[in-house]
Design an enzyme around this catalytic site. Sequence first.
Site, PDB file in Angstrom:
ATOM      1  N   ARG A  53      29.817  11.609   0.584  1.00 31.02           N
ATOM      2  CA  ARG A  53      29.386  10.380  -0.079  1.00 31.02           C
ATOM      3  C   ARG A  53      28.040  10.552  -0.782  1.00 31.02           C
ATOM      4  NH1 ARG A  53      32.008   5.818   3.145  1.00 31.02           N
ATOM      5  NH2 ARG A  53      30.204   4.545   2.677  1.00 31.02           N
ATOM      6  N   LYS A  87      31.265  -6.200  21.533  1.00 26.81           N
ATOM      7  CA  LYS A  87      31.870  -4.876  21.644  1.00 26.81           C
ATOM      8  C   LYS A  87      32.253  -4.609  23.097  1.00 26.81           C
ATOM      9  CE  LYS A  87      29.898  -2.235  17.792  1.00 26.81           C
ATOM     10  NZ  LYS A  87      29.080  -1.067  17.415  1.00 26.81           N
ATOM     11  N   GLU A 141      24.566   7.047   3.372  1.00 33.13           N
ATOM     12  CA  GLU A 141      24.290   8.474   3.216  1.00 33.13           C
ATOM     13  C   GLU A 141      23.535   8.786   1.925  1.00 33.13           C
ATOM     14  OE1 GLU A 141      27.715   7.930   5.963  1.00 33.13           O
ATOM     15  OE2 GLU A 141      27.231   7.168   3.968  1.00 33.13           O
TER      16      GLU A 141
END
Length: 611
Positions: free
Chosen positions: A389, A276, A361
């Site tokens: 969700r 990253k 979630e």
Amino acid sequence: MFLEKINEPRDLKKLSIAELNILCKEVRDFMVEAVSCTGGHLASSLGAVELTVALHHCLNTPKDVIVWDVGHQSYAHKILTQRKDKFKTLRQFSGLSGFPCKDESCYDSFSTGHSSTAVSLALGLSVANNSKIVAVIGDGSLSGGLCFEGLNQAGHLKKDLLVVLNSNELSISPSVGALSTYLNKIISTPIYNRLRQATEDFMSSRLPHLGKRFLRLANKFEEGLKGLFIPGIFFEELGFKYYGPLDGHNLEILLPTLKNILTFKGPILLHVVTKKGKGYKPAEEDPIKFHSIGAFDKETGKAKITSNIPTYTEIFGKKILELARKDEKIIAISAAMCAGTGLDKFAKEIPDRFFDVGIAEEHAICFAAGLSRRGLKPLVAIYSTFLQRAYDQIIEELAIQNLPCVLAIDRAGISGEDGITHQGLFDIAYLRHIPGITLMAASSGQELEKMLEFSFSCQGPVAIRWPKDKIFDYTSTNPEIKLGKAEIISEGRDIAIISLGSMLKNVISSKGILEKEGIGVTIVNARFIKPLDQDLLKELANKFKYIFSVEDGILEGGFGSSIQEVLNKPIIRLGLESKFITHGKRDLLLEKNNLDAQGIASRIKQCLNQK
């Protein structure tokens, strides 16, 4: 400058590997320059540059399709697919979306922004047509159950599908990495796979009994050898052929491997490892900060805009930590958004009472329900758009069980530059009809703190919503929160405005505009969406001919609708139409939707003139 010559992906095929490596550096520099002005999801996109170049070099896009999971990794994809000249408008109103967008380019099959969907989407495409389909997922995607549902079905159907797992949290030791690269070079070459297929055909047809035993032994040997060095046996068991892990920044390895495996039949998983923030030192050193960042100085990596006014998220993070220090039963839960929801300080100071469940979630809510059942006090902090969700779990595992649990809903209402997939427009409408739930909306930093204190005294699920914004520095004369009780801010003779949450700031400003024209305004700060202050509402209905509600959610099934149901008389509802709202700065989007102070005042005057 090779980037100047790249107008579409097929232009990449004209470049050598050495030239492509130079292009990758140019793409990174171009990306940092633009995002330093617009803000955006930088770290992941910097890490995926070589992978993006390799995919477009080997595929024939847009006939062949790349489906990016979420879209955090897709900036290089945008730059290389005819959007280079518009890239500096990223996340700006009327500019490029910060995520893949089907209305923006033929190279984007879907408008995406939520995680773990790419494999299922790509599988549907692969079943429906004969082009090459690639799903690019990150290691975070694997924490979402939906991703595994897609992988399971893909392995079962045996359709041609390439899933690229871009892992940027793992590292490969030199010895294992080298051996893995060597093994993958062998098993991905066409001659190896032709020989393997020919051997299988011969053994199965000429020596049916002995051949089957031999092939089983050979396959077990190959699986065992790969299992020693390659972390892909799980995917093999799901029905995928696994290749990797490979250095995701090495085009000398990526290009030939991709070219080879794209000729294979059936589901393939290519595992690449990237860094990253690759190529930009500040992002490499702090990838969490540069996951999603506002405008910054590209030389130093420091934010350009600083303010002494805290955000609602910062107030929340500070207050929940304060409450947890006093009450050892409070547990904080995040779904891969620890810093984004303001729980980073909680996680650092009280790690044994903080849980990051990943991009899951639904699991977060079920997990919280289990904690609550045993007498603990769970708080789940999730963005409004991501809480969608877990809708089923809120009903089934919290409301039906009547379990205490605090849902801390960040980014409620118009959230700004992340656009249609991230606007928190629907939480009022999808939560308020659930039996037994308590819903609140904070209008100021002080009120958010008081609501948090109050929420842990409630029996049953509680939700508090707040915006992605600096706090409204309003000090109430009646700060204590009582169940279902609103607050009267001011009293006037002509109309009543019932304001919800963050809209109070603009409603108070609109009062000044209206009073200059002789319109007396009573303002009520609702505080509660459910239960409503029915006694006060009935008093207002008896006193005023004109009652207005103002909310930053959709009108259909929203806050104003709930008031109208209670009063059984028409009120004038100001809010958001049932439509998806594009990206742009929050204040600008409020203005475009007539929810700034001037817009509220103008709509009220228009309604009064029509009457």
